[in-house]
Write a protein that holds these residues in place. Sequence first.
Motif, mmCIF file in Angstrom:
data_model
loop_
_atom_site.group_PDB
_atom_site.id
_atom_site.type_symbol
_atom_site.label_atom_id
_atom_site.label_comp_id
_atom_site.label_asym_id
_atom_site.label_seq_id
_atom_site.Cartn_x
_atom_site.Cartn_y
_atom_site.Cartn_z
ATOM 1 N N GLN A 177 -3.573 9.696 5.594
ATOM 2 C CA GLN A 177 -2.438 8.881 5.146
ATOM 3 C C GLN A 177 -2.443 8.612 3.643
ATOM 4 O O GLN A 177 -1.473 8.070 3.118
ATOM 5 C CB GLN A 177 -2.453 7.528 5.870
ATOM 6 N N ILE A 178 -3.500 8.981 2.960
ATOM 7 C CA ILE A 178 -3.627 8.650 1.539
ATOM 8 C C ILE A 178 -2.516 9.308 0.727
ATOM 9 O O ILE A 178 -2.249 10.507 0.876
ATOM 10 C CB ILE A 178 -5.003 9.076 1.000
ATOM 11 N N VAL A 179 -1.874 8.519 -0.116
ATOM 12 C CA VAL A 179 -0.863 9.027 -1.041
ATOM 13 C C VAL A 179 -1.553 9.229 -2.393
ATOM 14 O O VAL A 179 -1.968 8.261 -3.036
ATOM 15 C CB VAL A 179 0.321 8.056 -1.176
ATOM 16 N N HIS A 180 -1.662 10.456 -2.822
ATOM 17 C CA HIS A 180 -2.410 10.767 -4.031
ATOM 18 C C HIS A 180 -1.549 10.733 -5.302
ATOM 19 O O HIS A 180 -2.068 10.525 -6.392
ATOM 20 C CB HIS A 180 -3.071 12.135 -3.906
ATOM 21 N N ARG A 206 0.840 -1.205 0.000
ATOM 22 C CA ARG A 206 0.000 0.000 0.000
ATOM 23 C C ARG A 206 0.874 1.254 0.000
ATOM 24 O O ARG A 206 1.923 1.306 0.653
ATOM 25 C CB ARG A 206 -0.949 0.000 1.196
ATOM 26 N N ASN A 207 0.400 2.260 -0.702
ATOM 27 C CA ASN A 207 1.202 3.459 -0.921
ATOM 28 C C ASN A 207 1.649 4.121 0.387
ATOM 29 O O ASN A 207 2.789 4.559 0.518
ATOM 30 C CB ASN A 207 0.402 4.478 -1.732
ATOM 31 N N HIS A 208 0.734 4.196 1.355
ATOM 32 C CA HIS A 208 1.104 4.875 2.598
ATOM 33 C C HIS A 208 2.114 4.071 3.394
ATOM 34 O O HIS A 208 2.959 4.656 4.089
ATOM 35 C CB HIS A 208 -0.149 5.172 3.440
ATOM 36 N N ARG A 209 2.069 2.748 3.281
ATOM 37 C CA ARG A 209 3.061 1.921 3.972
ATOM 38 C C ARG A 209 4.441 2.091 3.338
ATOM 39 O O ARG A 209 5.460 2.178 4.032
ATOM 40 C CB ARG A 209 2.638 0.453 3.915
ATOM 41 N N VAL A 210 4.479 2.118 2.011
ATOM 42 C CA VAL A 210 5.749 2.322 1.311
ATOM 43 C C VAL A 210 6.316 3.689 1.663
ATOM 44 O O VAL A 210 7.518 3.837 1.935
ATOM 45 C CB VAL A 210 5.557 2.162 -0.207
ATOM 46 N N ALA A 211 5.468 4.708 1.653
ATOM 47 C CA ALA A 211 5.921 6.060 1.980
ATOM 48 C C ALA A 211 6.462 6.128 3.406
ATOM 49 O O ALA A 211 7.487 6.788 3.661
ATOM 50 C CB ALA A 211 4.771 7.046 1.803
ATOM 51 N N GLU A 212 5.797 5.451 4.323
ATOM 52 C CA GLU A 212 6.252 5.425 5.716
ATOM 53 C C GLU A 212 7.628 4.774 5.823
ATOM 54 O O GLU A 212 8.516 5.275 6.537
ATOM 55 C CB GLU A 212 5.236 4.655 6.564
ATOM 56 N N ALA A 213 7.825 3.669 5.090
ATOM 57 C CA ALA A 213 9.109 2.978 5.120
ATOM 58 C C ALA A 213 10.221 3.853 4.549
ATOM 59 O O ALA A 213 11.342 3.890 5.077
ATOM 60 C CB ALA A 213 9.018 1.667 4.344
ATOM 61 N N ILE A 214 9.917 4.562 3.469
ATOM 62 C CA ILE A 214 10.916 5.425 2.838
ATOM 63 C C ILE A 214 11.294 6.577 3.759
ATOM 64 O O ILE A 214 12.487 6.884 3.934
ATOM 65 C CB ILE A 214 10.379 5.946 1.491
#
Length: 476
Positions: A467-470, A423-431
């Motif tokens: 948290q949505i990554v647009h 999921r986009n927000h999980r990837v963004a959080e990891a980065i």
Amino acid sequence: MNLPLHRAPFPASMAVEVDPARFASPHLVALNEALATELGFSPDWLRSPEGVALLSGQTHIKGVPAMAQAYAGHQFGQFVPQLGDGRAHLLGIVTDHAGQVHDMQLKGSGPTPFSRRGDGLAALGPVLREYLVSEAMAALGVPTTRALAAVTTGETVWRDRPQPGAVLTRIASSHLRVGTFQYFAAREDRESLEFLCALAIERHVPSAHDCENPIRALYESVVARQARLIAHWMSLGFVHGVMNTDNMTLSGETIDYGPCAFLDIYRHDKVFSSIDHNGRYAYVNQPRLAGWNLARLAETLLPFFDPDENRALTWAQEALGRFQDLYQEAWLARMRPKLGLTASETQDKALIETLLQIMEKDRMDWTLSFRRLARNDSLVEPTSSEALLDWMMEWQARRDREPVPAERQYALMRQSNPAVIARNHRVAEAITSAENGDFTVFENLLQRLRHPFADDSTYEMPPLPEQIVHATFCGT
């Protein structure tokens, strides 16, 4: 150490020998040990200073020079006659324990003659995104390039802001793209096209050697592979984001995870790429654009389909015309199991499409909705539409006609509908955490993505509104 890496078989017209950039202090931050072992590398050696030097391009094996490959491509519909590896170096080829040949490539390893004024570097964020999403796709069974390693360079990369630099080691069945063929077709270089066809057949369709026209057989194989690949993407709600012809491989593997993302709330026209202003590569357009790309490949191969131009064109149109049927067949083969259906009925397509229309209208999450069906959790909420209630009844009536019992249907659905996706927000959080020096979030997410069909009350949850990554970005 005797490494299983050999020189790539490209002449000077196809690839330029060029050394990767020098980096201040390369540091290994992620290593795919299982893949390394499969390829014949010792994970312990790859973690050593010598191994990290190889994975960052600071050294190479004697007689195996690093190369940057030439290719062209249609970018957002506009033909660019020369693109090429502007920030990638092909280290060589490696044969795995099963006898399959793979390319080993560094990405973000510095400028090449194809850099077009770019710096040839990669920031840590895009490297980790490709690592996570490509490994997630592999775990989901989607044909894909693989991430072998990620190395930070100790240097700063400037994009919209200063970011840590990094290099990805990518493994692919080959890096032969539609754009590779376009590059030589634009130059009317028949000899190079013949070489590429022979290499593609050797790597990907060896059975074509036994056909009356091996290059026709090669093209038919590429059409079929792409039909299956795009159907798999669509069944998972995956949006590639930049389906240029230089990002479509003849191997049928997903390549170049730039502005890619998985759908959260279902929208058929969803776009994530920050530069796709007209929605060319929206979710719904992916099958059509795959066919468009395949038409461009056919244009490069017409002289090999038949000496007579009219007959060659007729054959190409017929071969390409089968793409849509192959895609529909592959899409139904993916979507039926998601609903627990093993048999085939004429109205199945309408049943599936009706559900998708309801999901979009009711703003339902793609992955979680299908997973709830697989767990026998009712999709019906107090606020659910009458249309969903009617569909649930119709679906149950369809399942009642199945030749297998309900428990088999639910088992099939659990095998076909992942609980955990990248999921986009999980990837963004990891980065974000990794950019601040903490790779724990990245490692935890990576481990969960490798088991996508196991329920997980934390990682399967959609993002909260905040948290949505647009939008996602290429990283170049």
